[in-house]
Design a protein around this motif. Structure first.
Motif, PDB file in Angstrom:
ATOM      1  N   MET A  61       0.821  -1.212   0.000  1.00 47.85           N
ATOM      2  CA  MET A  61       0.000   0.000   0.000  1.00 47.85           C
ATOM      3  C   MET A  61       0.853   1.260   0.000  1.00 47.85           C
ATOM      4  O   MET A  61       0.521   2.247  -0.637  1.00 47.85           O
ATOM      5  N   ILE A  62       1.928   1.219   0.763  1.00 47.52           N
ATOM      6  CA  ILE A  62       2.741   2.428   0.926  1.00 47.52           C
ATOM      7  C   ILE A  62       3.660   2.637  -0.274  1.00 47.52           C
ATOM      8  O   ILE A  62       3.760   3.739  -0.818  1.00 47.52           O
ATOM      9  N   PHE A  96       0.014  -5.551  14.342  1.00 45.35           N
ATOM     10  CA  PHE A  96      -0.398  -4.327  13.660  1.00 45.35           C
ATOM     11  C   PHE A  96       0.400  -3.131  14.183  1.00 45.35           C
ATOM     12  O   PHE A  96       0.785  -2.241  13.414  1.00 45.35           O
ATOM     13  N   LEU A  97       0.620  -3.100  15.498  1.00 49.49           N
ATOM     14  CA  LEU A  97       1.432  -2.016  16.057  1.00 49.49           C
ATOM     15  C   LEU A  97       2.837  -2.038  15.467  1.00 49.49           C
ATOM     16  O   LEU A  97       3.384  -0.992  15.091  1.00 49.49           O
ATOM     17  N   GLY A 100       2.606  -1.531  11.532  1.00 51.39           N
ATOM     18  CA  GLY A 100       2.006  -0.221  11.296  1.00 51.39           C
ATOM     19  C   GLY A 100       2.971   0.903  11.616  1.00 51.39           C
ATOM     20  O   GLY A 100       3.017   1.917  10.918  1.00 51.39           O
ATOM     21  N   PHE A 104       3.660   3.708   8.951  1.00 53.77           N
ATOM     22  CA  PHE A 104       3.028   5.024   9.105  1.00 53.77           C
ATOM     23  C   PHE A 104       3.827   6.023   9.934  1.00 53.77           C
ATOM     24  O   PHE A 104       3.582   7.225   9.830  1.00 53.77           O
ATOM     25  N   LEU A 105       4.717   5.546  10.751  1.00 53.22           N
ATOM     26  CA  LEU A 105       5.506   6.480  11.572  1.00 53.22           C
ATOM     27  C   LEU A 105       6.852   6.674  10.894  1.00 53.22           C
ATOM     28  O   LEU A 105       7.812   5.952  11.160  1.00 53.22           O
TER      29      LEU A 105
ATOM     30  N   MET B   1      -5.390   5.225  -4.201  1.00 53.53           N
ATOM     31  CA  MET B   1      -4.462   4.555  -3.267  1.00 53.53           C
ATOM     32  C   MET B   1      -3.989   5.538  -2.209  1.00 53.53           C
ATOM     33  O   MET B   1      -3.852   5.187  -1.030  1.00 53.53           O
ATOM     34  N   PHE B   4      -6.646   5.983   0.339  1.00 58.25           N
ATOM     35  CA  PHE B   4      -6.756   4.770   1.145  1.00 58.25           C
ATOM     36  C   PHE B   4      -5.602   4.696   2.143  1.00 58.25           C
ATOM     37  O   PHE B   4      -5.786   4.315   3.308  1.00 58.25           O
ATOM     38  N   ARG B   5      -4.424   5.092   1.684  1.00 56.58           N
ATOM     39  CA  ARG B   5      -3.262   5.076   2.565  1.00 56.58           C
ATOM     40  C   ARG B   5      -3.431   6.063   3.700  1.00 56.58           C
ATOM     41  O   ARG B   5      -3.120   5.774   4.859  1.00 56.58           O
ATOM     42  N   LEU B   8      -5.868   4.721   6.199  1.00 59.54           N
ATOM     43  CA  LEU B   8      -5.252   3.655   7.015  1.00 59.54           C
ATOM     44  C   LEU B   8      -4.311   4.252   8.056  1.00 59.54           C
ATOM     45  O   LEU B   8      -4.227   3.769   9.199  1.00 59.54           O
ATOM     46  N   SER B   9      -3.612   5.294   7.682  1.00 57.36           N
ATOM     47  CA  SER B   9      -2.682   5.893   8.649  1.00 57.36           C
ATOM     48  C   SER B   9      -3.461   6.566   9.780  1.00 57.36           C
ATOM     49  O   SER B   9      -3.075   6.486  10.941  1.00 57.36           O
ATOM     50  N   PHE B  11      -6.359   5.589  10.802  1.00 54.06           N
ATOM     51  CA  PHE B  11      -6.825   4.441  11.596  1.00 54.06           C
ATOM     52  C   PHE B  11      -5.721   3.961  12.529  1.00 54.06           C
ATOM     53  O   PHE B  11      -5.976   3.652  13.702  1.00 54.06           O
ATOM     54  N   PHE B  12      -4.500   3.941  12.039  1.00 53.38           N
ATOM     55  CA  PHE B  12      -3.383   3.477  12.874  1.00 53.38           C
ATOM     56  C   PHE B  12      -3.170   4.411  14.059  1.00 53.38           C
ATOM     57  O   PHE B  12      -2.973   3.964  15.190  1.00 53.38           O
ATOM     58  N   TYR B  13      -3.241   5.724  13.806  1.00 60.33           N
ATOM     59  CA  TYR B  13      -3.026   6.677  14.908  1.00 60.33           C
ATOM     60  C   TYR B  13      -4.130   6.535  15.965  1.00 60.33           C
ATOM     61  O   TYR B  13      -3.866   6.576  17.166  1.00 60.33           O
ATOM     62  N   PHE B  15      -5.875   3.881  16.519  1.00 55.69           N
ATOM     63  CA  PHE B  15      -5.629   2.588  17.178  1.00 55.69           C
ATOM     64  C   PHE B  15      -4.543   2.735  18.225  1.00 55.69           C
ATOM     65  O   PHE B  15      -4.654   2.219  19.346  1.00 55.69           O
TER      66      PHE B  15
END
Lengths: 281, 573
Positions: A61-62, A96-97, A100, A104-105, B1, B4-5, B8-9, B11-13, B15
């Motif tokens: 995805m990234i 996931f942590l 993820g 994302f970080l 995309m 969507f990315r 998702l990011s 959502f991650f934060y 979470f």
């Protein structure tokens, strides 16, 4: 008939991650044969499966690329030997942590934290009723094992050109700990025994030396290792849980911010990889 | 995309924030229990029944090391509160004995008057001033009808026998080497009609590893009863090299082979299991528990939860958020291996658990589970768990030296915990202790037994608390069904009937099973009266398997009463 092709990036044989993978497999094979190890092969497969799936999908995805999820596999090892879970379902959020955080970080396209360390610290902070770092006490306490890990770790650290980080970490720790012991009833020898403990050796040689989150220039490596050492010893003095892993997380963040604003750029790390093309009917 | 990315990011934060700041435990919390729905009433009435006992323990080491170990004394002194139920005067009413470990302090023997009260009479039996007693076991070692007493202490176990005046006198002190022990069991392992002893120790040394220690005081030792209370040491089967810290030894026919397997609840390592072979010898079978994550076994409480199938074995362990999340275990043999179902049954979480007891508290036909807990209750602001971060990750050599441990002093180490009362419901076990205000003072419970105060089938509960007052909980629950009880009298089997299995076939086709091993659990001796809750059903037949192999049947026994079953008086099968 329509042909589908997947372009998959996989590591070459000379890639240091393969060495780490061999080490983890041997370690797990020997460890799972010990009665006190506590985990079983199914538990590890579940955790590794979750990490690899998240790694595979999030990377696509990234970056838009299919990359063999080696990072997921090795991250799962680090988590598995440290964390106990009350139910295997908790491997899902832990995975996931970990993956993820990698996806994302990021700062300047590079992930900030070592994924394993991130997942270990955050899950132990947040999921206190379900996760604990007790697993690491189950297989540790043996100096022979510590020596084995030290030798394997040293070889790997030299291979990835990060031995200075480890040297700084241990050197500064040994210098700092007698000072802290002046303010505490714990004798200085306690800190030395702690530094020789297998959990710390694994953290120092395998997590601290992560080429993606640690500096590549020697001067920066020495500063990085020294900073984490001081913080880890201080957190241990404060009776903080998982002091070394937490110090590593803070160190990664500090280094990532430093790298963003520093004029002197570390060279981007290059793994030894190759692309394979998989044709599907 | 890209969109969507970004999604998702985000959502991650979210979470990540949830993991850090939201208590997920609440999501999985069972709905608040309505105590009235269970109608369970266990009221603390120690004053009303005239029970006034505070356990004391203070160790005194040799002068040269006493100062060095001063800070760890709360740890060393945390293992000895016990309670033993015995009909010491043979009047049909259950009495109980509680030793006080501190040198010079008085142990108490409470004689049941039959009117819902007790009278303290330890001095009359010469049981008031004993040498640093830890745990007592009353048993008839010469089959003369009078109970002798095995007493474990801070040093070697001692055997006592009543003299002509009815006072207990020392007749034998077991030889060195020996250590402080709560772990013993008394049963007839070779089925010769005499009760034998199996003893293990915990000691006053610290482990060299939290999960894989090998510096404990030793293995499980057998003392064979040669008759007339003469014991000889027999270790050829269990003379193991692994030196473990043992809290309890349980006896259970774990594989339904009419064998008496041994289960040693072991701290700082895996539990040890010994399967009994056909020639009555034992073979170690620990590998069956490989992959068990919990290595802090305290208590062994077997029970036939599912009628006539394999018994389940409850092992008390430690559950402490942040530090130890594995919790209690409920092992059942499935023909090939032991399977742990504590989590599925809802009994895995009960703090730092010690004693455990299965009993049908409301006579609904389903056995309930009571668990005592709490390790060291000091200053709640000063947690020992966090202090362990300093020295816990160390080598064996370093950890094995108690000088390197942080002093316990007035800290709290899994203290101030409320004991658990798990009611057995059709949907699993439910902890109702808070709802019924059980153990409201949150004392550090150890030995745990049930006692029928008025011989009316309502089982009251006694909890011996470490260096704190004893709790007596009177059961005032309205009965939800019938009950029946038995007292066994062996003839060629041992007189106490220990090791006998009783099977009740109910009119609805169900079977209830109990094996009489009163020294299972932790630091406790259960009553010799074996109680069954029946629910609304009557008993069609009672089948008794005596330890000498004889099987007898009794038909249509009277409900809501105790029966004496004498070997040879039933219908032989």
């Amino acid at each position: 008939m329509k042909h589908y092709r997947i372009d998959l990036t996989i590591p070459k044989l000379g890639d240091p991650r393969i060495l780490f993978l061999i080490f983890t497999m041997v370690f797990l094979f020997l460890g799972l044969r010990l009665p006190s190890f506590g985990g079983n092969f199914f538990d590890y497969c579940m955790l590794a499966g979750c990490c690899m799936i998240f790694d595979f999908i999030l990377r696509k995805m990234i970056t838009g690329e299919w990359v063999f999820p080696l990072s997921g596999l090795t991250t799962a090892f680090g988590i598995f030997i440290v964390c106990d879970v009350i139910d295997n379902i908790y491997y899902l959020p832990i995975a996931f942590l970990a993956m993820g955080s990698k996806a994302f970080l990021q700062i300047q396209g590079r992930h900030i934290f070592n994924p394993g360390a991130f997942a270990i610290v955050i899950s132990n902070l947040g999921l206190v009723h379900a996760v604990s770092p007790e697993a690491i006490l189950r297989w540790t306490g043996d100096l022979k094992l510590s020596l084995f890990i030290f030798l394997c770790g040293l070889f790997l650290a030299i291979k990835v050109r990060r031995w200075a980080v480890v040297l700084a970490f241990y050197g500064v720790s040994i210098l700092v700990s007698p000072t802290l012991s002046l303010f505490s009833p714990i004798p200085p020898l306690s800190y030395v025994h702690n530094l020789m403990w297998e959990g710390i050796v694994i953290m120092a040689f395998f997590m601290l030396t992560d080429p993606k989150t640690s500096p590549s220039h020697m001067k920066n490596q020495l500063l990085y290792g020294g900073f984490i050492a001081i913080l880890a010893q201080y957190l241990r003095f404060l009776e903080f849980r998982l002091p070394e892993h937490t110090a590593l997380l803070v160190g990664c963040l500090v280094y990532a911010i430093f790298r963003k604003y520093s004029l002197e750029k570390d060279s981007a790390e290059v793994w030894k990889i190759k692309e394979v093309h998989i044709e599907l009917f | 995309m890209n969109f969507f990315r970004k999604l998702l990011s985000i959502f991650f934060y979210i979470f990540l924030m949830l993991v850090l700041f939201f208590n997920f435990e609440d999501l999985f919390q069972k709905p608040e229990v309505d105590a009235k729905a269970f109608k369970l009433s266990l009221k603390e009435v120690s004053q009303e029944v005239n029970v006034d006992f505070v356990h004391e323990n203070r160790l005194q080491f040799r002068k040269e090391i006493d100062n060095l170990l001063q800070g760890l004394k709360p740890f060393y002194e945390a293992f000895s509160a016990s309670v033993s139920v015995v009909d010491i005067n043979q009047d049909g009413w259950s009495d109980f004995f509680v030793p006080s470990t501190k040198r010079g302090s008085r142990s108490h023997l409470y004689i049941n008057t039959g009117h819902g009260r007790f009278v303290e009479k330890a001095r009359d039996y010469a049981l008031d001033l004993l040498p640093e007693p830890v745990r007592a076991g009353f048993f008839d070692c010469d089959n003369d009808g009078e109970p002798e007493m095995l007493l474990t202490t801070n040093h070697c176990p001692i055997l006592y026998k009543k003299d002509s005046l009815g006072q207990y006198k020392k007749i034998y002190k077991f030889p060195e080497p020996c250590q402080m022990s709560t772990a013993f069991n008394i049963f007839d392992y070779n089925r010769d009609g005499y009760l034998d002893l199996s003893v293990a120790a915990f000691s006053h040394i610290v482990p060299n590893n939290w999960h894989n220690s090998n510096n404990g005081p030793g293995g499980v030792v057998f003392y064979k009863n040669e008759g007339q209370c003469r014991f000889s040491r027999d270790t050829k089967d269990l003379n193991e090299r692994n030196r473990r810290f043992t809290h309890a030894i349980g006896v259970v026919d774990s594989r339904n082979k009419e064998r008496q397997d041994l289960w040693a609840a072991t701290d700082f390592n895996l539990d040890r299991i010994f399967f009994q072979k056909d020639d009555d010898s034992y073979e170690q079978a620990d590998e069956i528990l490989y992959n068990s994550k919990a290595h802090n076994g305290m208590s062994v409480e077997p029970y036939y939860l599912s009628g006539d199938s394999y018994p389940s074995v409850f092992i008390s362990q430690v559950y402490q958020p942040r530090y130890a999340v594995t919790g209690n275990q409920l092992w059942t043999f499935d023909g090939h291996k032991f399977v742990d179902s504590a989590k599925e049954q809802g009994v895995n979480k009960c703090g730092w658990a010690w004693g455990a007891l299965f009993e049908d508290l409301n006579n609904d036909g389903r056995p309930d589970l009571i668990v005592s807990n709490g390790f060291i209750s000091g200053d709640p602001q000063n947690q020992y768990w966090s202090m362990m971060n300093r020295f816990a990750p160390s080598s064996r050599r370093y950890l094995s030296n108690s000088i390197n441990w942080r002093p316990v002093n007035n800290t709290t180490w899994s203290g101030h915990e409320r004991d658990c009362v798990f009611m057995n419901t059709p949907k699993g076990f439910v902890n109702v202790s808070e709802a019924i205000d059980f153990d409201k003072d949150k004392l550090d419970g150890r030995g745990l037994v049930s006692i029928d105060l008025l011989n009316n089938g309502k089982l009251s509960v006694i909890v011996a608390n470490q260096k704190q007052k004893l709790n007596f909980y009177k059961n005032e629950t309205p009965s939800e069904g019938h009950w029946i009880g038995f007292r066994l009298i062996g003839k060629t089997s041992n007189r106490d009937g220990i090791g006998t299995k009783i099977k009740l076939k109910l009119e609805n086709g169900n079977t209830l099973v109990r094996a009489h091993y009163p020294f299972n659990g932790y630091s406790a001796q259960k009553s010799s009266k074996i109680h069954f809750g029946l629910g609304p059903y009557k008993v069609a037949e009672v089948i008794v398997h005596w330890t000498n192999g004889l099987q007898e049947k009794y038909l249509n026994p009277k409900l809501d009463a105790y029966h004496s079953l004498e070997e040879g008086q039933g219908v032989a099968l």
